[in-house]
Scaffold this active site. Structure first.
Site, PDB file in Angstrom:
ATOM      1  N   ASP A  48     -13.560 -10.462  -2.674  1.00  0.00           N
ATOM      2  CA  ASP A  48     -14.286  -9.838  -3.794  1.00  0.00           C
ATOM      3  C   ASP A  48     -15.384 -10.750  -4.322  1.00  0.00           C
ATOM      4  O   ASP A  48     -16.539 -10.350  -4.435  1.00  0.00           O
ATOM      5  CB  ASP A  48     -13.342  -9.606  -4.997  1.00  0.00           C
ATOM      6  CG  ASP A  48     -12.368  -8.472  -4.813  1.00  0.00           C
ATOM      7  OD1 ASP A  48     -12.719  -7.498  -4.162  1.00  0.00           O
ATOM      8  OD2 ASP A  48     -11.249  -8.582  -5.341  1.00  0.00           O
ATOM      9  N   GLU A  71     -18.200  -5.580 -10.518  1.00  0.00           N
ATOM     10  CA  GLU A  71     -16.792  -5.534 -10.905  1.00  0.00           C
ATOM     11  C   GLU A  71     -16.259  -6.924 -11.279  1.00  0.00           C
ATOM     12  O   GLU A  71     -15.416  -7.048 -12.154  1.00  0.00           O
ATOM     13  CB  GLU A  71     -15.926  -4.944  -9.774  1.00  0.00           C
ATOM     14  CG  GLU A  71     -14.489  -4.770 -10.240  1.00  0.00           C
ATOM     15  CD  GLU A  71     -13.517  -4.271  -9.193  1.00  0.00           C
ATOM     16  OE1 GLU A  71     -13.925  -4.009  -8.049  1.00  0.00           O
ATOM     17  OE2 GLU A  71     -12.332  -4.160  -9.532  1.00  0.00           O
ATOM     18  N   ASP A 143     -19.480  -2.847  -6.308  1.00  0.00           N
ATOM     19  CA  ASP A 143     -18.028  -3.021  -6.135  1.00  0.00           C
ATOM     20  C   ASP A 143     -17.885  -3.730  -4.789  1.00  0.00           C
ATOM     21  O   ASP A 143     -18.020  -3.118  -3.730  1.00  0.00           O
ATOM     22  CB  ASP A 143     -17.318  -1.663  -6.115  1.00  0.00           C
ATOM     23  CG  ASP A 143     -15.799  -1.819  -6.159  1.00  0.00           C
ATOM     24  OD1 ASP A 143     -15.302  -2.928  -5.847  1.00  0.00           O
ATOM     25  OD2 ASP A 143     -15.125  -0.831  -6.501  1.00  0.00           O
ATOM     26  N   ILE A 145     -15.455  -5.133  -3.064  1.00  0.00           N
ATOM     27  CA  ILE A 145     -14.419  -4.520  -2.207  1.00  0.00           C
ATOM     28  C   ILE A 145     -13.791  -3.411  -3.040  1.00  0.00           C
ATOM     29  O   ILE A 145     -13.129  -3.682  -4.042  1.00  0.00           O
ATOM     30  CB  ILE A 145     -13.315  -5.522  -1.775  1.00  0.00           C
ATOM     31  CG1 ILE A 145     -13.898  -6.619  -0.893  1.00  0.00           C
ATOM     32  CG2 ILE A 145     -12.191  -4.784  -1.025  1.00  0.00           C
ATOM     33  CD1 ILE A 145     -12.862  -7.610  -0.357  1.00  0.00           C
ATOM     34  N   ASP A 146     -14.031  -2.179  -2.661  1.00  0.00           N
ATOM     35  CA  ASP A 146     -13.390  -1.050  -3.327  1.00  0.00           C
ATOM     36  C   ASP A 146     -12.240  -0.625  -2.427  1.00  0.00           C
ATOM     37  O   ASP A 146     -12.411  -0.485  -1.219  1.00  0.00           O
ATOM     38  CB  ASP A 146     -14.410   0.086  -3.494  1.00  0.00           C
ATOM     39  CG  ASP A 146     -13.804   1.301  -4.160  1.00  0.00           C
ATOM     40  OD1 ASP A 146     -13.005   1.129  -5.104  1.00  0.00           O
ATOM     41  OD2 ASP A 146     -14.119   2.427  -3.739  1.00  0.00           O
ATOM     42  N   HIS A 235      -3.572   5.658  -9.332  1.00  0.00           N
ATOM     43  CA  HIS A 235      -5.012   5.838  -9.541  1.00  0.00           C
ATOM     44  C   HIS A 235      -5.403   7.299  -9.719  1.00  0.00           C
ATOM     45  O   HIS A 235      -6.458   7.597 -10.267  1.00  0.00           O
ATOM     46  CB  HIS A 235      -5.809   5.275  -8.349  1.00  0.00           C
ATOM     47  CG  HIS A 235      -5.684   3.800  -8.190  1.00  0.00           C
ATOM     48  ND1 HIS A 235      -6.264   3.107  -7.163  1.00  0.00           N
ATOM     49  CD2 HIS A 235      -5.040   2.873  -8.951  1.00  0.00           C
ATOM     50  CE1 HIS A 235      -5.976   1.819  -7.285  1.00  0.00           C
ATOM     51  NE2 HIS A 235      -5.240   1.658  -8.351  1.00  0.00           N
ATOM     52  N   SER A 259     -10.318   4.002  -1.504  1.00  0.00           N
ATOM     53  CA  SER A 259     -11.731   3.656  -1.750  1.00  0.00           C
ATOM     54  C   SER A 259     -12.709   4.820  -1.665  1.00  0.00           C
ATOM     55  O   SER A 259     -12.338   5.962  -1.380  1.00  0.00           O
ATOM     56  CB  SER A 259     -12.201   2.558  -0.785  1.00  0.00           C
ATOM     57  OG  SER A 259     -12.597   3.103   0.461  1.00  0.00           O
ATOM     58  N   LYS A 262     -13.544   7.861   0.926  1.00  0.00           N
ATOM     59  CA  LYS A 262     -13.250   9.301   0.778  1.00  0.00           C
ATOM     60  C   LYS A 262     -14.539  10.106   0.606  1.00  0.00           C
ATOM     61  O   LYS A 262     -14.692  11.179   1.165  1.00  0.00           O
ATOM     62  CB  LYS A 262     -12.335   9.548  -0.440  1.00  0.00           C
ATOM     63  CG  LYS A 262     -10.911   9.061  -0.253  1.00  0.00           C
ATOM     64  CD  LYS A 262     -10.020   9.488  -1.414  1.00  0.00           C
ATOM     65  CE  LYS A 262     -10.143   8.652  -2.647  1.00  0.00           C
ATOM     66  NZ  LYS A 262      -9.744   7.245  -2.496  1.00  0.00           N
ATOM     67  N   ARG A 276      -9.744  13.479  -7.718  1.00  0.00           N
ATOM     68  CA  ARG A 276      -9.185  12.373  -8.499  1.00  0.00           C
ATOM     69  C   ARG A 276      -8.751  12.964  -9.829  1.00  0.00           C
ATOM     70  O   ARG A 276      -9.601  13.473 -10.573  1.00  0.00           O
ATOM     71  CB  ARG A 276     -10.277  11.338  -8.695  1.00  0.00           C
ATOM     72  CG  ARG A 276      -9.792   9.989  -9.181  1.00  0.00           C
ATOM     73  CD  ARG A 276     -10.941   9.010  -9.136  1.00  0.00           C
ATOM     74  NE  ARG A 276     -10.502   7.670  -9.372  1.00  0.00           N
ATOM     75  CZ  ARG A 276     -10.124   6.836  -8.404  1.00  0.00           C
ATOM     76  NH1 ARG A 276     -10.144   7.218  -7.156  1.00  0.00           N
ATOM     77  NH2 ARG A 276      -9.733   5.623  -8.707  1.00  0.00           N
ATOM     78  N   ASP A 289     -17.099   2.532  -9.055  1.00  0.00           N
ATOM     79  CA  ASP A 289     -16.183   3.250  -8.164  1.00  0.00           C
ATOM     80  C   ASP A 289     -16.727   4.622  -7.751  1.00  0.00           C
ATOM     81  O   ASP A 289     -16.089   5.313  -6.944  1.00  0.00           O
ATOM     82  CB  ASP A 289     -14.820   3.441  -8.836  1.00  0.00           C
ATOM     83  CG  ASP A 289     -13.965   2.175  -8.773  1.00  0.00           C
ATOM     84  OD1 ASP A 289     -14.094   1.422  -7.799  1.00  0.00           O
ATOM     85  OD2 ASP A 289     -13.171   1.943  -9.707  1.00  0.00           O
TER      86      ASP A 289
HETATM   87  N1  LIG Z   1      -5.135   3.564 -13.306  1.00  0.00           N
HETATM   88  C1  LIG Z   1      -6.212   3.803 -12.548  1.00  0.00           C
HETATM   89  N2  LIG Z   1      -6.702   5.056 -12.477  1.00  0.00           N
HETATM   90  C2  LIG Z   1      -7.765   5.342 -11.712  1.00  0.00           C
HETATM   91  N3  LIG Z   1      -8.404   4.412 -10.934  1.00  0.00           N
HETATM   92  C3  LIG Z   1      -7.942   3.156 -10.977  1.00  0.00           C
HETATM   93  C4  LIG Z   1      -6.837   2.784 -11.773  1.00  0.00           C
HETATM   94  N4  LIG Z   1      -6.609   1.466 -11.579  1.00  0.00           N
HETATM   95  C5  LIG Z   1      -7.557   1.029 -10.723  1.00  0.00           C
HETATM   96  N5  LIG Z   1      -8.371   2.055 -10.354  1.00  0.00           N
HETATM   97  C6  LIG Z   1      -9.541   2.035  -9.495  1.00  0.00           C
HETATM   98  O1  LIG Z   1      -9.270   2.692  -8.249  1.00  0.00           O
HETATM   99  C7  LIG Z   1     -10.054   2.051  -7.255  1.00  0.00           C
HETATM  100  C8  LIG Z   1      -9.482   2.288  -5.868  1.00  0.00           C
HETATM  101  O2  LIG Z   1      -9.933   3.492  -5.396  1.00  0.00           O
HETATM  102  P1  LIG Z   1      -9.018   4.747  -5.012  1.00  0.00           P
HETATM  103  O3  LIG Z   1      -8.074   5.052  -6.133  1.00  0.00           O
HETATM  104  O4  LIG Z   1      -9.926   5.851  -4.654  1.00  0.00           O
HETATM  105  O5  LIG Z   1      -8.221   4.322  -3.755  1.00  0.00           O
HETATM  106  S1  LIG Z   1      -6.725   3.819  -3.697  1.00  0.00           S
HETATM  107  O6  LIG Z   1      -5.919   4.390  -4.758  1.00  0.00           O
HETATM  108  O7  LIG Z   1      -6.795   2.354  -3.796  1.00  0.00           O
HETATM  109  O8  LIG Z   1      -6.161   4.281  -2.452  1.00  0.00           O
HETATM  110  C9  LIG Z   1      -9.960   0.621  -7.661  1.00  0.00           C
HETATM  111  O9  LIG Z   1     -11.079  -0.062  -7.162  1.00  0.00           O
HETATM  112  P2  LIG Z   1     -10.902  -1.572  -6.626  1.00  0.00           P
HETATM  113  O10 LIG Z   1     -10.347  -2.394  -7.765  1.00  0.00           O
HETATM  114  O11 LIG Z   1     -12.321  -1.926  -6.334  1.00  0.00           O
HETATM  115  O12 LIG Z   1     -10.005  -1.518  -5.436  1.00  0.00           O
HETATM  116  C10 LIG Z   1      -9.951   0.633  -9.182  1.00  0.00           C
HETATM  117  O13 LIG Z   1     -11.215   0.404  -9.780  1.00  0.00           O
HETATM  118 MG   LIG Z   2     -13.300  -0.102  -6.863  1.00  0.00          MG
HETATM  119 MG   LIG Z   3     -13.289  -3.711  -6.118  1.00  0.00          MG
HETATM  120 MG   LIG Z   4     -10.427  -4.174  -8.705  1.00  0.00          MG
END
Ligand SMILES: Nc1ncnc2c1ncn2[C@@H]1O[C@H](COP(=O)(O)OS(=O)(=O)O)[C@@H](OP(=O)(O)O)[C@H]1O
Ligand SMILES: [Mg+2]
Ligand SMILES: [Mg+2]
Ligand SMILES: [Mg+2]
Length: 354
Positions: A48, A71, A143, A145-146, A235, A259, A262, A276, A289
């Site tokens: 990251d 991020e 972002d 690493i998403d 999420h 991520s 999708k 979502r 995101d």
């Molecule tokens: N509670 C909650 N609700 C909604 N979203 C959240 C939550 N917590 C985290 N995040 C964010 O979700 C990002 C990951 O994307 P996705 O949810 O699409 O993918 S996955 O759930 O990891 O499969 C993830 O991005 P990254 O942190 O960059 O991986 C987060 O920003």
């Molecule tokens: Mg993300």
């Molecule tokens: Mg990220």
């Molecule tokens: Mg993160």
């Protein structure tokens, strides 16, 4: 009138490509071979920070006045306890920055042989992502690493970069190193970049930049329709999406993928809708995101909205504010899907807010 954003597009592709080579090498060196010893920071943290450092320093060379909403921030790295982590990040970021110039790369962007940065410069680059966002002017959002969980599992993740002007996404780039180039050949070549510029359409290309092809979402087909949803139930509510699916009579199971990959898959017709839904835990969606992915959908002929049908509002700061839930699908499917979403959310036992 749409603006060209030629340099911005080229720079964004170049930065995302360098960051993807970095995250792939972090995975190969640190995750796959489990070379991180106990007590080390997680490899995703290394990935990251260093990916944000690379993208941010390239942006700064090309557009020094542009603020960045990233991020990550470097506070932890600046502390004494962050020294080991800092060392790794400096090494990885410099490896990515000094790689030979390829097609579409310019040395003025602070890349290529001799472009090493000091530790201080790279920490400053990470911290330039501290802009709080807002309604007016230009800003980038990163972002690095998403889909961190997907990255660690060796599954899908995305390196995400977008340019916003007056709260509208104008350029969006997603790098998906683990995504098959051709979804009908899941074991074939992997690694794609998705690019969109508002008013100019969207494209998929290989990570190398080869084989650019325009993206166009297929029209709604009830028998082929299915959902793309988060892997992590924390999420996005799997149960709410399941209820919407039943109500619409969808028979194909959802595709679970981490991520913004999708959004990229939806844009090329792998799946019927990005879904979502709020889990009710008080989480507000972050702009990084959704910025790049939402433009890629719109430029491929789709519609992106929240669960009430409102456009995503990128002008409120780091979060999407009161946009709860995200639905993205082809133009001719959106009204039908929104109706089903709203019907399910009227059930008081289903969370309609964070
Ligand atoms: N509670 C909650 N609700 C909604 N979203 C959240 C939550 N917590 C985290 N995040 C964010 O979700 C990002 C990951 O994307 P996705 O949810 O699409 O993918 S996955 O759930 O990891 O499969 C993830 O991005 P990254 O942190 O960059 O991986 C987060 O920003
Ligand atoms: Mg993300
Ligand atoms: Mg990220
Ligand atoms: Mg993160």
């Amino acid at each position: 009138m749409s603006l060209a954003f030629t340099t911005e597009k080229q720079l964004a592709i170049s930065a995302v490509r360098r960051a993807c080579s970095l995250t792939s090498s972090v995975f190969n060196k640190l995750v796959k071979n489990e070379t991180l010893t106990k007590g080390d920071k997680s490899p995703v943290t290394v990935g990251d920070y260093s990916a944000q450092a690379v993208i941010s320093s390239m942006l700064h060379c090309a557009f020094p006045e542009d603020p960045i909403v990233g991020e990550e921030d470097a506070a932890e790295l600046r502390a004494e306890a962050g020294a080991t982590l800092r060392g790794r990040i400096v090494e990885l970021a410099n490896e990515a920055l000094v790689r030979e110039l390829g097609q579409g790369d310019y040395a003025e962007w602070g890349i290529g042989p001799g472009s090493q940065q000091t530790s201080e410069q790279l920490l400053d680059a990470i911290d330039r992502g501290n802009y709080e966002g807002g309604r007016s002017g230009r800003m980038w959002t990163i972002d690095p690493i998403d889909g961190t969980k997907g990255f660690l599992r060796g599954e899908q993740y995305a390196v995400c970069l977008a340019l916003l002007v007056d709260a509208e996404v104008q350029v969006g780039v997603l790098g998906c190193p683990n995504l098959p180039v051709d979804s009908s050949k899941p074991d074939g070549e992997k690694g794609c970049i998705f690019v969109a510029v508002r008013g100019q359409g969207a494209q998929q290309m290989k990570l190398s930049g080869a084989d650019p092809a325009p993206l166009s979402m297929p029209p709604y087909s009830p028998s082929a329709f299915n959902f793309l949803e988060s892997v992590e139930a924390a999420h996005s509510s799997h149960s709410t999406i399941n209820k919407i699916s039943s109500l619409m009579g969808i028979t194909r199971p959802p595709i679970r993928m981490d991520s913004q990959a999708k959004y990229a898959c939806l844009a090329r017709g792998d799946g019927g809708a990005y879904m979502r839904m709020p889990t009710g835990v008080g989480y507000k969606e972050k702009i990084w995101d959704h910025a790049a992915g939402s433009l890629i959908i719109e430029e491929s002929g789709g519609i992106v909205s929240d669960s009430k049908g409102q456009r995503l509002d990128f002008g409120l700061g780091q979060t999407l504010g009161e946009n709860y839930g995200v639905i993205a699908t082809a133009k001719d499917a959106h009204a039908k899907l929104l109706q089903a979403v709203q019907q399910v959310l009227r059930d008081p036992s289903v969370p309609s807010k964070a």
